[in-house]
Enzyme design. Structure first.
Site, PDB file in Angstrom:
ATOM      1  N   ASP A 102      -5.107  -2.401  -9.435  1.00 51.10           N
ATOM      2  CA  ASP A 102      -4.845  -0.849  -9.393  1.00 51.10           C
ATOM      3  C   ASP A 102      -4.736  -0.210 -10.694  1.00 51.10           C
ATOM      4  OD1 ASP A 102      -5.059  -0.739  -6.650  1.00 51.10           O
ATOM      5  OD2 ASP A 102      -2.834  -0.888  -6.271  1.00 51.10           O
ATOM      6  N   ASN A 145      -1.520   9.420 -10.230  1.00 47.02           N
ATOM      7  CA  ASN A 145      -0.529   8.961  -9.535  1.00 47.02           C
ATOM      8  C   ASN A 145       0.827   9.958  -9.443  1.00 47.02           C
ATOM      9  OD1 ASN A 145      -1.821   7.018  -8.092  1.00 47.02           O
ATOM     10  ND2 ASN A 145      -0.655   5.495  -9.020  1.00 47.02           N
ATOM     11  N   ASP A 170      18.828   9.067 -12.921  1.00 42.68           N
ATOM     12  CA  ASP A 170      18.051   8.268 -13.659  1.00 42.68           C
ATOM     13  C   ASP A 170      16.773   8.933 -14.142  1.00 42.68           C
ATOM     14  OD1 ASP A 170      20.041   6.631 -13.960  1.00 42.68           O
ATOM     15  OD2 ASP A 170      19.146   4.899 -12.739  1.00 42.68           O
ATOM     16  N   ALA A 189      -2.468  10.528  -3.478  1.00 42.99           N
ATOM     17  CA  ALA A 189      -2.523   8.934  -3.854  1.00 42.99           C
ATOM     18  C   ALA A 189      -1.573   8.340  -4.374  1.00 42.99           C
ATOM     19  CB  ALA A 189      -3.814   8.980  -4.812  1.00 42.99           C
ATOM     20  N   THR A 194       2.270   6.444  -2.460  1.00 44.02           N
ATOM     21  CA  THR A 194       2.510   4.944  -2.217  1.00 44.02           C
ATOM     22  C   THR A 194       2.867   4.271  -3.301  1.00 44.02           C
ATOM     23  OG1 THR A 194       0.174   4.502  -2.407  1.00 44.02           O
ATOM     24  CG2 THR A 194       0.863   5.341  -0.219  1.00 44.02           C
ATOM     25  N   TYR A 247       4.945   4.148  -7.272  1.00 48.38           N
ATOM     26  CA  TYR A 247       6.296   4.516  -7.784  1.00 48.38           C
ATOM     27  C   TYR A 247       7.167   5.486  -6.826  1.00 48.38           C
ATOM     28  CZ  TYR A 247       9.875   4.848 -11.511  1.00 48.38           C
ATOM     29  OH  TYR A 247      10.988   4.906 -12.260  1.00 48.38           O
ATOM     30  N   SER A 298       8.485   3.514  -3.879  1.00 47.69           N
ATOM     31  CA  SER A 298       9.459   2.699  -4.243  1.00 47.69           C
ATOM     32  C   SER A 298      10.877   3.232  -4.616  1.00 47.69           C
ATOM     33  CB  SER A 298       9.111   1.958  -5.504  1.00 47.69           C
ATOM     34  OG  SER A 298       7.854   1.086  -5.432  1.00 47.69           O
TER      35      SER A 298
END
Length: 255
Positions: A44, A114, A144, A152, A155, A157, A160
């Site tokens: 990726d 992204n 933080d 796109a 899914t 960062y 997460s």
């Protein structure tokens, strides 16, 4: 159907280079300026670099996984490459355009496929203000960091960081905090694709913050402006039934 003129690109890893050697031995290759389609071999990360590098050319990219992660890629196979390209489904994506202003008065512009993310540079939490379409929506977020993701990138960062996954064809951007301390319960927002988002950094010298557009980092920022650029289109090719929309949907049901 006419055979498309193919330019191959591969990441420098041994696996991707071996795939490149095998495919170019079987299929004719042309230079980039003569190509009608690009076959990208890697993971990726390499796909993102390839998309950035060919953005001005407007060429479709057919990726095959020859790396560790392959969410954006088709499965690798040496057989029937021409037929797979000819039968592939086209997905168009629009990148985010970031303009990051720095403490020294300079600014940097970059594109993100992204996400655009802001992150604290030291042990101290960042203090950020958020404006959407010129209106202040949050005067102070202690965190933080924060990110603005495309469908796109939802899914990647974004997911997460506990942000939502959104369909690839949705006109939505995901605004997701990273380890928010105050307000502690804020989980982010979904914004229309044409929203103009500004992040204002409080105490930028005492609490330095960096801004990253995909893999390009700008340090010591004071203000970051982000908006989708509909004048630019990224064209990805996927095997039927294995396209990005299906992958994003399937990702939401993974255990």
């Amino acid at each position: 159907m006419q055979t498309p003129a193919i330019a191959f690109a591969a990441s420098p890893t041994p696996k991707a280079q071996a795939a490149m050697e095998a495919l170019t031995a079987r299929y004719p290759a042309v230079p980039l300026d003569q190509a009608e389609v690009i076959v990208a071999l890697g993971g990726d990360g390499f796909m993102l670099r390839t998309l950035h590098s060919v953005l001005k050319h407007g060429l479709p990219v057919y990726g095959m996984n020859a790396g560790s992660l392959g969410f954006l890629m088709n499965d690798y196979a040496e057989n029937d490459l021409i037929e797979r390209i000819q039968a592939a489904e086209l997905v168009e994506l629009h990148p985010l355009r970031m303009r990051a202003h720095c403490v020294d008065g300079s600014f940097t512009e970059a594109l993100a496929i992204n996400e655009v993310s802001l992150l604290r540079q030291t042990y101290q939490a960042a203090k950020l203000g958020i404006h959407v379409d010129g209106k202040e929506r949050m005067s102070e977020l202690v965190c933080d960091g924060i990110l603005l993701a495309t469908p796109a990138g939802s899914t990647a960062y974004n997911f997460s960081a506990h942000g939502p996954i959104v369909p690839i064809d949705s006109d939505i951007l995901c605004l997701t905090p990273i380890s928010a301390f105050r307000p502690r319960r804020w989980r982010g927002a979904l914004l229309p694709h044409d929203a103009r988002v500004e992040f204002h950094v409080a105490e930028p010298t005492e609490r330095p913050v960096s801004a990253t557009a995909d893999n390009l980092e700008v340090r010591d920022v004071t203000r970051v402006e982000v908006q989708e650029d509909r004048n630019l289109a990224l064209r990805l090719l996927y095997d039927p039934g294995h396209n990005l929309a299906e992958r994003i949907l399937a990702e939401q049901f993974e255990a």
